[in-house]
Write a protein that holds these residues in place. Structure first.
Motif: not given
Ligand code: AMP
Ligand code: MG
Length: 283
Positions: A147-150, A218-221
């Motif tokens: 789910r992180f990538d999703e 993982k989701c800090g973009t």
């Protein structure tokens, strides 16, 4: 102080929450000394939301996450004091309904994303699907770990379509949480907020912290940053969140749309005669 810079999680590197001071309060001693800055920031936020609405090209998504009693509800009500309700909606995400569970986990989320010109505030979000779901093994690891990538792809889609996403983790420590639960017990007007699971969930504190560290890392973009906000002091939390909202909206260089009519002509056509009449009746 540049709040956005100070609290933004860099897209590379691992977050360690226990190394971040939840009681940090920056340049201010207390609520009174922060009051003037807070009021000015709130006014600025109001003007910027008006501009976002008028421009009607982009939107803002504010995601609030945190442990129980971290101050998600309090932040919603603070941010909302600066918003015209016409351009803002708040969504609280609870345990999914059977209908929601019969779809993919982003289905209910996508429907709540903001339309052009407006703001959505999420009180909890799709991140619960890599937090509570992981801590309580609601789905197997093979499922949540993808789910992180999703989530990154989903947030990228929103960003590419004009939605600015800001994610706030309201950071309190375990002692502060217990103190807040106790205040709820002592205040009859807030007794309704207490559930026994608030206490039993405390056993999972380290698991939640680990799940948060992963989700944030993982989701800090660049296109959908996480901010870790020291939140033991409620006034500081409100100030930091508002300042980051203001700075982000300012960086968009929004403009009021040009008038669709000839202003001078409209003035002449509909106001000049009236002005003449007024002058005549006054003399
Ligand atoms: P509250 O924010 O106190 O109203 O509580 C909402 C509850 O819903 C919390 O216990 C969350 O963990 C739970 N919740 C929210 N989203 C999900 C989800 N996707 N799956 C399971 N539980 C969830
Ligand atoms: Mg709760």
């Amino acid at each position: 102080m540049d709040y956005a810079k100070k609290f933004k999680v860099e897209s590379k590197g691992k977050v360690k929450l226990d190394q971040i001071d939840a009681s940090y309060k920056g340049e201010h001693e207390d609520k009174d000394s922060a009051q003037a800055e807070l009021e000015e920031t709130t006014q600025r936020l109001r003007d910027l939301q008006c501009l976002l609405y008028a421009e009607n090209k982009r939107s803002l998504l504010i995601i609030l996450q945190g442990m129980d009693a971290a101050g998600k509800d309090g932040t919603v009500s603070h941010v909302l004091t600066a918003m015209n309700p016409q351009g803002c909606r708040v969504y609280g995400f609870k345990k999914p309904s059977p209908e929601e569970l019969a779809h993919d986990y982003l289905w209910r989320i996508h429907q709540a994303t903001p339309r052009n010109g407006s703001v959505s505030v999420f009180n909890r979000s799709h991140y619960e699907d890599v937090l509570v779901v992981r801590v309580h093994n609601l789905v197997p690891k093979e499922v949540w770990s993808k789910r992180f990538d999703e989530i990154n792809a989903f947030e990228r889609l929103l960003f590419d379509n004009g939605t600015n996403i800001l994610k706030f983790y309201l950071h309190i420590d375990k002692e502060e949480q217990l103190a807040r639960f106790k205040q709820r017990l002592d205040d009859p007007n807030r007794n309704w907020k207490i559930s026994e699971s608030d206490y039993t969930e405390r056993e999972y504190w380290p698991d939640y912290q680990k799940a948060y560290e992963d989700a944030i890392s993982k989701c800090g973009t660049e296109y959908a940053p996480w901010y870790i906000i020291p939140s033991n002091h409620k006034w500081f939390r409100n100030l930091a969140v508002s300042r980051i909202l203001v700075d982000t909206l300012e960086s968009l260089n929004m403009k009021f749309p040009p008038p669709t009519v000839n202003i001078a002509e409209i003035k002449k056509k509909y106001h000049a005669a009236l002005d003449e009449e007024k002058k005549a009746s006054a003399s």
